[in-house]
Design an enzyme around this catalytic site. Structure first.
Site, PDB file in Angstrom:
ATOM      1  N   TRP A 188     -35.842  52.356  -1.065  1.00 37.18           N
ATOM      2  CA  TRP A 188     -37.130  51.967  -0.947  1.00 37.18           C
ATOM      3  C   TRP A 188     -37.761  52.629  -0.063  1.00 37.18           C
ATOM      4  O   TRP A 188     -36.996  52.111   0.981  1.00 37.18           O
ATOM      5  CB  TRP A 188     -37.183  50.276  -1.144  1.00 37.18           C
ATOM      6  CG  TRP A 188     -38.088  49.392  -1.242  1.00 37.18           C
ATOM      7  CD1 TRP A 188     -39.460  49.118  -2.253  1.00 37.18           C
ATOM      8  CD2 TRP A 188     -38.536  49.117   0.188  1.00 37.18           C
ATOM      9  NE1 TRP A 188     -40.101  49.111  -1.932  1.00 37.18           N
ATOM     10  CE2 TRP A 188     -39.998  48.826  -0.556  1.00 37.18           C
ATOM     11  CE3 TRP A 188     -37.996  49.221   1.574  1.00 37.18           C
ATOM     12  CZ2 TRP A 188     -40.765  48.228   0.965  1.00 37.18           C
ATOM     13  CZ3 TRP A 188     -39.676  48.069   2.770  1.00 37.18           C
ATOM     14  CH2 TRP A 188     -40.110  47.661   1.825  1.00 37.18           C
ATOM     15  N   GLU A 229     -35.755  51.561  -6.468  1.00 31.99           N
ATOM     16  CA  GLU A 229     -36.846  50.834  -6.234  1.00 31.99           C
ATOM     17  C   GLU A 229     -37.873  50.591  -6.048  1.00 31.99           C
ATOM     18  O   GLU A 229     -38.903  51.112  -4.901  1.00 31.99           O
ATOM     19  CB  GLU A 229     -36.397  49.722  -5.664  1.00 31.99           C
ATOM     20  CG  GLU A 229     -36.567  48.456  -5.063  1.00 31.99           C
ATOM     21  CD  GLU A 229     -36.059  47.515  -4.300  1.00 31.99           C
ATOM     22  OE1 GLU A 229     -35.278  47.994  -3.244  1.00 31.99           O
ATOM     23  OE2 GLU A 229     -36.488  46.094  -4.208  1.00 31.99           O
ATOM     24  N   LYS A 231     -42.227  48.437  -6.592  1.00 32.16           N
ATOM     25  CA  LYS A 231     -42.905  47.598  -5.820  1.00 32.16           C
ATOM     26  C   LYS A 231     -43.707  47.639  -6.134  1.00 32.16           C
ATOM     27  O   LYS A 231     -44.787  48.323  -6.554  1.00 32.16           O
ATOM     28  CB  LYS A 231     -42.862  47.562  -4.480  1.00 32.16           C
ATOM     29  CG  LYS A 231     -42.919  46.264  -3.799  1.00 32.16           C
ATOM     30  CD  LYS A 231     -42.072  45.997  -2.383  1.00 32.16           C
ATOM     31  CE  LYS A 231     -42.774  45.045  -1.622  1.00 32.16           C
ATOM     32  NZ  LYS A 231     -41.877  44.280  -0.283  1.00 32.16           N
ATOM     33  N   ASP A 262     -36.572  44.636  -8.866  1.00 37.42           N
ATOM     34  CA  ASP A 262     -36.138  43.977  -7.360  1.00 37.42           C
ATOM     35  C   ASP A 262     -37.012  42.822  -8.308  1.00 37.42           C
ATOM     36  O   ASP A 262     -38.225  42.988  -8.939  1.00 37.42           O
ATOM     37  CB  ASP A 262     -36.809  43.608  -6.220  1.00 37.42           C
ATOM     38  CG  ASP A 262     -37.175  42.998  -5.110  1.00 37.42           C
ATOM     39  OD1 ASP A 262     -36.722  41.915  -5.584  1.00 37.42           O
ATOM     40  OD2 ASP A 262     -36.565  43.124  -3.586  1.00 37.42           O
ATOM     41  N   HIS A 265     -41.183  42.036  -7.346  1.00 36.80           N
ATOM     42  CA  HIS A 265     -41.635  42.835  -6.505  1.00 36.80           C
ATOM     43  C   HIS A 265     -43.113  43.065  -8.099  1.00 36.80           C
ATOM     44  O   HIS A 265     -43.142  44.183  -8.614  1.00 36.80           O
ATOM     45  CB  HIS A 265     -40.722  44.285  -6.304  1.00 36.80           C
ATOM     46  CG  HIS A 265     -40.171  44.179  -5.584  1.00 36.80           C
ATOM     47  ND1 HIS A 265     -39.688  45.523  -5.119  1.00 36.80           N
ATOM     48  CD2 HIS A 265     -40.179  43.457  -4.425  1.00 36.80           C
ATOM     49  CE1 HIS A 265     -39.310  45.595  -3.189  1.00 36.80           C
ATOM     50  NE2 HIS A 265     -39.040  43.861  -3.383  1.00 36.80           N
ATOM     51  N   HIS A 289     -31.899  43.501  -7.544  1.00 33.64           N
ATOM     52  CA  HIS A 289     -32.213  42.846  -6.099  1.00 33.64           C
ATOM     53  C   HIS A 289     -32.464  41.018  -6.860  1.00 33.64           C
ATOM     54  O   HIS A 289     -33.864  41.427  -6.835  1.00 33.64           O
ATOM     55  CB  HIS A 289     -33.346  43.782  -5.234  1.00 33.64           C
ATOM     56  CG  HIS A 289     -32.960  44.219  -4.018  1.00 33.64           C
ATOM     57  ND1 HIS A 289     -33.479  45.547  -3.315  1.00 33.64           N
ATOM     58  CD2 HIS A 289     -31.676  45.147  -4.341  1.00 33.64           C
ATOM     59  CE1 HIS A 289     -32.515  46.580  -2.678  1.00 33.64           C
ATOM     60  NE2 HIS A 289     -31.461  45.942  -3.108  1.00 33.64           N
ATOM     61  N   ASP A 297     -44.978  35.695  -1.220  1.00 35.85           N
ATOM     62  CA  ASP A 297     -43.650  36.211  -0.511  1.00 35.85           C
ATOM     63  C   ASP A 297     -42.627  36.063  -1.526  1.00 35.85           C
ATOM     64  O   ASP A 297     -42.595  35.379  -2.602  1.00 35.85           O
ATOM     65  CB  ASP A 297     -43.013  35.271   0.342  1.00 35.85           C
ATOM     66  CG  ASP A 297     -41.218  35.851   1.041  1.00 35.85           C
ATOM     67  OD1 ASP A 297     -41.696  36.796   1.462  1.00 35.85           O
ATOM     68  OD2 ASP A 297     -40.397  35.092   0.876  1.00 35.85           O
ATOM     69  N   ASP A 299     -39.238  37.362  -0.901  1.00 32.85           N
ATOM     70  CA  ASP A 299     -37.758  36.618  -0.410  1.00 32.85           C
ATOM     71  C   ASP A 299     -36.846  36.119  -0.581  1.00 32.85           C
ATOM     72  O   ASP A 299     -36.588  36.295   1.100  1.00 32.85           O
ATOM     73  CB  ASP A 299     -37.914  38.124   0.724  1.00 32.85           C
ATOM     74  CG  ASP A 299     -38.149  39.455   0.652  1.00 32.85           C
ATOM     75  OD1 ASP A 299     -37.722  39.838  -0.324  1.00 32.85           O
ATOM     76  OD2 ASP A 299     -38.978  40.375   1.128  1.00 32.85           O
ATOM     77  N   ASP A 329     -31.117  40.302  -2.227  1.00 30.54           N
ATOM     78  CA  ASP A 329     -32.215  40.737  -1.757  1.00 30.54           C
ATOM     79  C   ASP A 329     -33.402  39.156  -0.973  1.00 30.54           C
ATOM     80  O   ASP A 329     -33.862  39.292  -1.770  1.00 30.54           O
ATOM     81  CB  ASP A 329     -33.123  41.580  -2.296  1.00 30.54           C
ATOM     82  CG  ASP A 329     -34.071  42.169  -0.870  1.00 30.54           C
ATOM     83  OD1 ASP A 329     -34.376  41.967  -0.215  1.00 30.54           O
ATOM     84  OD2 ASP A 329     -35.132  43.462  -1.390  1.00 30.54           O
TER      85      ASP A 329
HETATM   86  C1  RNT Z   1     -38.466  45.245  -0.234  1.00 31.80           C
HETATM   87  C2  RNT Z   1     -37.536  45.463  -0.689  1.00 31.80           C
HETATM   88  C3  RNT Z   1     -36.483  46.545  -0.169  1.00 31.80           C
HETATM   89  C4  RNT Z   1     -35.988  45.937   0.898  1.00 31.80           C
HETATM   90  C5  RNT Z   1     -34.672  45.856   2.472  1.00 31.80           C
HETATM   91  C6  RNT Z   1     -34.204  46.199   3.286  1.00 31.80           C
HETATM   92  O1  RNT Z   1     -39.726  44.956  -0.558  1.00 31.80           O
HETATM   93  O2  RNT Z   1     -37.454  44.939  -1.732  1.00 31.80           O
HETATM   94  O3  RNT Z   1     -35.338  46.248  -1.299  1.00 31.80           O
HETATM   95  O4  RNT Z   1     -36.254  44.160   1.264  1.00 31.80           O
HETATM   96  O5  RNT Z   1     -34.380  46.822   1.437  1.00 31.80           O
HETATM   97 ZN    ZN Z   2     -35.675  44.926  -2.624  1.00 33.20          ZN
END
Ligand code: RNT
Ligand code: ZN
Length: 422
Positions: A188, A229, A231, A262, A265, A289, A297, A299, A329
């Site tokens: 990523w 990955e 985004k 993810d 994303h 993820h 956010d 995460d 993640d």
């Molecule tokens: C970031 C990605 C990635 C990170 C990690 C730390 O937007 O999701 O996967 O969160 O690699």
């Molecule tokens: Zn991620």
């Protein structure tokens, strides 16, 4: 009645209840035992790593909060991961970033990393029989300070990151070989623009060229699986991200790579559940993820919400457990970090259990017959079925705390271990 007796009794009742619906609880638990979730090491120290002690910088991601007790060394992180694993039913994996290298001598820059810098992790994972997944780290580094890495226009910087990614694939293979289970190494990169770009094409051409170079050395997929990955946007890359979903989907199909989806994303209301059966038409395997979106956010700690439940349903209904690598993640620095792991991972496992307790064949048959009334009615009835009793029984039989009892253990660990980290 003893606590154990009550859990067993509740399970027997739930088992009958589910059997009447057309679901087999014993089979669900048997299947669940085989699922390994990859626990991301970076929740343990706010994505800091042990390179410089300066913590996370750049990359379009941020950990907020200053809850005391974060891991400061690899030994502390390993101890914390062990604590978290001890509170999770089943056998799980660890997902490491290259930031967590432990050079024996002087500092080793990222393009020169080798399995030697991970020998402690390998030994630890081996002794505990834990599989490991891996990630090159394209942030928190002077050569990533302007937000570009593999798509950088400066050839020297671009090549540096290509070497880093290749080094990480080799490290991934070393983990896979030593542990007897393939390591998923996920690329990523943060590359993108804060403001409206004038040229969306050139950076993507550069990225494509870099990826071709990264994946040029052949590595045995029995040891290492490559994943990419995408985004949509990040902090400071709000207008444009080079590695978008479509970019990587195309690349993954063309070059037979794993695609990482993810959950955070995409557009804020766009889920990944519906994408799973689509992308698996064209790809052999994918990585997830699992994360949680809250406004801007992506995460937050995973909780048992509808998004998570639909992800688990799609994996189970499609019989995709062998083709979907489940990684987590999220990073929350405002609460006890071990509790964050435990809450998120237990929710992931719970959601899989709930999905496995669905009488899928029956529902699918109703749908095929066009009986949408019964489909709707049963899906709603399922929501109040006693999955909690099955979950408790699973924890009991896996020898981990039942219900909220795990929290007492985390609090005790906080008192005895975390609070001494000043
Ligand atoms: C970031 C990605 C990635 C990170 C990690 C730390 O937007 O999701 O996967 O969160 O690699
Ligand atoms: Zn991620």
């Amino acid at each position: 009645m003893s606590k154990t007796g009550a859990v067993e009794k509740a399970y027997q009742l739930a088992r009958e209840h589910y059997a009447a619906m057309g679901a087999n609880t014993d089979k669900a638990l048997k299947d669940l035992r085989r699922v390994a979730v990859s626990l991301h090491c970076w929740q343990g120290d706010d994505v800091g790593g042990f390179e410089s002690g300066e913590g996370l910088s750049g990359g379009g991601i941020q950990a907020t909060g200053n809850y005391p007790g974060k891991a400061r060394t690899a030994n502390e992180l390993r101890a914390d991961v062990e604590k978290a694993l001890s509170l999770l039913p089943g056998k799980h994996r660890l997902n490491l970033h290259s930031l967590y290298a432990e050079p024996k001598g002087p500092k080793v820059d990222r393009d020169a990393l080798t399995p030697d810098e991970f020998s402690n992790w390998i030994a630890w994972a081996k002794s505990r029989r834990i599989g490991v997944d891996f990630n090159p780290s394209f942030f928190s580094h002077p050569k990533a300070a302007d937000g570009f890495t593999l798509a950088h226009r400066d050839e020297g910087i671009r090549k540096f990151w290509v070497r880093h990614a290749i080094a990480c694939r080799r490290i991934g293979a070393a983990f896979g070989k030593a542990l007897g289970t393939p390591c998923v190494t996920n690329v990523w990169i943060p590359d993108g623009y804060k403001d409206v770009p004038a040229d969306r094409k050139t950076p993507r051409e550069i990225l494509r060229k870099s990826l071709d170079e990264v994946f040029a050395p052949r590595i045995d997929p029995q040891h290492n699986l490559d994943s990419i990955e995408g985004k949509l946007f990040g902090l400071g890359s709000e207008s444009y991200v080079v590695g978008s979903h479509e970019f990587y989907l195309g690349y993954a199909i063309e070059k037979r790579k794993l695609l990482c989806l993810d959950a955070g994303h995409f557009h804020p209301t766009e889920g990944i559940a519906d994408k799973i059966s689509s992308v698996l038409m064209y790809l052999d395997e994918i990585l997830l993820h699992v994360s949680r979106v809250v406004r801007w956010d992506s995460d937050h700690v995973v909780i048992l919400n509808d998004d998570l439940r639909s992800i688990a349903e799609e994996i189970v209904r499609g019989e995709f457990l062998k083709r979907v690598h489940i990684g987590l993640d999220f990073f929350d620095a405002s609460i006890n970090r071990i509790a964050a792991w435990v809450v998120g991972t237990r929710c992931m496992i719970k959601s899989l259990l709930i999905a496995m307790l669905e009488p899928h064949a029956r529902l699918a048959a109703l749908e095929a017959e066009g009986d949408f009334t019964s489909r709707l009615a049963l899906l709603e009835e399922l929501k109040t079925m006693p999955f909690g009793a099955v979950w408790d029984y699973y924890c009991l039989t896996q020898d981990v705390p039942v219900g909220a009892a795990w929290l007492d253990e985390v609090k005790a660990y906080e008192r005895e271990v975390l609070s001494r980290r000043k």
